[in-house]
Design a protein around this motif. Structure first.
Motif, PDB file in Angstrom:
ATOM      1  N   GLY A 131      -4.950  24.396  11.644  1.00 49.13           N
ATOM      2  CA  GLY A 131      -4.547  25.795  11.504  1.00 49.13           C
ATOM      3  C   GLY A 131      -3.083  25.942  11.134  1.00 49.13           C
ATOM      4  O   GLY A 131      -2.709  26.783  10.314  1.00 49.13           O
ATOM      5  N   LEU A 132      -2.243  25.124  11.756  1.00 48.08           N
ATOM      6  CA  LEU A 132      -0.820  25.158  11.443  1.00 48.08           C
ATOM      7  C   LEU A 132      -0.566  24.728  10.005  1.00 48.08           C
ATOM      8  O   LEU A 132       0.279  25.301   9.320  1.00 48.08           O
ATOM      9  CB  LEU A 132      -0.071  24.249  12.423  1.00 48.08           C
ATOM     10  N   PHE A 133      -1.300  23.755   9.532  1.00 46.40           N
ATOM     11  CA  PHE A 133      -1.170  23.289   8.144  1.00 46.40           C
ATOM     12  C   PHE A 133      -1.529  24.398   7.161  1.00 46.40           C
ATOM     13  O   PHE A 133      -0.793  24.673   6.214  1.00 46.40           O
ATOM     14  CB  PHE A 133      -2.068  22.064   7.944  1.00 46.40           C
ATOM     15  N   TRP A 134      -2.676  25.073   7.397  1.00 45.33           N
ATOM     16  CA  TRP A 134      -3.090  26.147   6.490  1.00 45.33           C
ATOM     17  C   TRP A 134      -2.145  27.335   6.560  1.00 45.33           C
ATOM     18  O   TRP A 134      -1.915  28.013   5.558  1.00 45.33           O
ATOM     19  CB  TRP A 134      -4.523  26.579   6.780  1.00 45.33           C
ATOM     20  N   TRP A 135      -1.571  27.594   7.736  1.00 46.25           N
ATOM     21  CA  TRP A 135      -0.608  28.689   7.871  1.00 46.25           C
ATOM     22  C   TRP A 135       0.615  28.415   7.011  1.00 46.25           C
ATOM     23  O   TRP A 135       1.116  29.308   6.323  1.00 46.25           O
ATOM     24  CB  TRP A 135      -0.231  28.874   9.341  1.00 46.25           C
ATOM     25  N   HIS A 136       1.113  27.173   7.045  1.00 41.90           N
ATOM     26  CA  HIS A 136       2.273  26.826   6.217  1.00 41.90           C
ATOM     27  C   HIS A 136       1.927  26.888   4.728  1.00 41.90           C
ATOM     28  O   HIS A 136       2.772  27.301   3.924  1.00 41.90           O
ATOM     29  CB  HIS A 136       2.787  25.428   6.570  1.00 41.90           C
ATOM     30  N   LEU A 137       0.713  26.485   4.369  1.00 39.86           N
ATOM     31  CA  LEU A 137       0.326  26.573   2.960  1.00 39.86           C
ATOM     32  C   LEU A 137       0.245  28.024   2.494  1.00 39.86           C
ATOM     33  O   LEU A 137       0.698  28.355   1.391  1.00 39.86           O
ATOM     34  CB  LEU A 137      -1.013  25.878   2.729  1.00 39.86           C
ATOM     35  N   ARG A 138      -0.350  28.880   3.314  1.00 40.06           N
ATOM     36  CA  ARG A 138      -0.472  30.300   2.945  1.00 40.06           C
ATOM     37  C   ARG A 138       0.890  30.978   2.867  1.00 40.06           C
ATOM     38  O   ARG A 138       1.092  31.888   2.078  1.00 40.06           O
ATOM     39  CB  ARG A 138      -1.351  31.051   3.938  1.00 40.06           C
ATOM     40  N   LYS A 139       1.814  30.537   3.702  1.00 42.07           N
ATOM     41  CA  LYS A 139       3.159  31.088   3.719  1.00 42.07           C
ATOM     42  C   LYS A 139       3.981  30.596   2.528  1.00 42.07           C
ATOM     43  O   LYS A 139       4.991  31.192   2.188  1.00 42.07           O
ATOM     44  CB  LYS A 139       3.836  30.703   5.039  1.00 42.07           C
ATOM     45  N   GLY A 140       3.536  29.521   1.908  1.00 39.80           N
ATOM     46  CA  GLY A 140       4.257  28.963   0.775  1.00 39.80           C
ATOM     47  C   GLY A 140       5.320  27.961   1.190  1.00 39.80           C
ATOM     48  O   GLY A 140       6.199  27.623   0.406  1.00 39.80           O
ATOM     49  N   SER A 141       5.244  27.492   2.412  1.00 39.62           N
ATOM     50  CA  SER A 141       6.216  26.538   2.919  1.00 39.62           C
ATOM     51  C   SER A 141       5.684  25.118   2.743  1.00 39.62           C
ATOM     52  O   SER A 141       5.002  24.582   3.608  1.00 39.62           O
ATOM     53  CB  SER A 141       6.489  26.829   4.402  1.00 39.62           C
TER      54      SER A 141
END
Length: 85
Positions: A50-60
């Motif tokens: 979940g943390l990985f996908w959150w960073h991807l969606r954020k563009g980080s």
């Protein structure tokens, strides 16, 4: 940093939850002796997804690569546990 601390915290919460039940008193010995410590540690890394996908969606991209690196470190740890047990 959250990707390194998260699985340990998740595993710690599981330890506290299991320790409260009467049948969970000898669970650590069972977990260690049966070879299930590796799979349980693997399951504790699931919040990193979940943390990985959150960073991807954020563009980080830096954050996503940090989570991926931490997850790979946990993978090496699980492999060492499987070899030692």
């Amino acid at each position: 940093m959250a990707a390194l601390v998260g699985p340990v915290g998740f595993l710690g919460l599981w330890i506290l939850w299991m320790g409260r039940s009467e049948e969970g008193a000898g669970w650590w010995d069972l977990l260690w002796n049966s070879g299930l410590l590796g799979p349980v540690l693997t399951l504790s890394v699931l919040p990193n997804l979940g943390l990985f996908w959150w960073h991807l969606r954020k563009g980080s991209d830096d954050g996503a690569s940090g989570v991926l690196a931490a997850t790979l470190l946990y993978g090496v740890l699980v492999m060492l546990i499987k070899v030692l047990l």
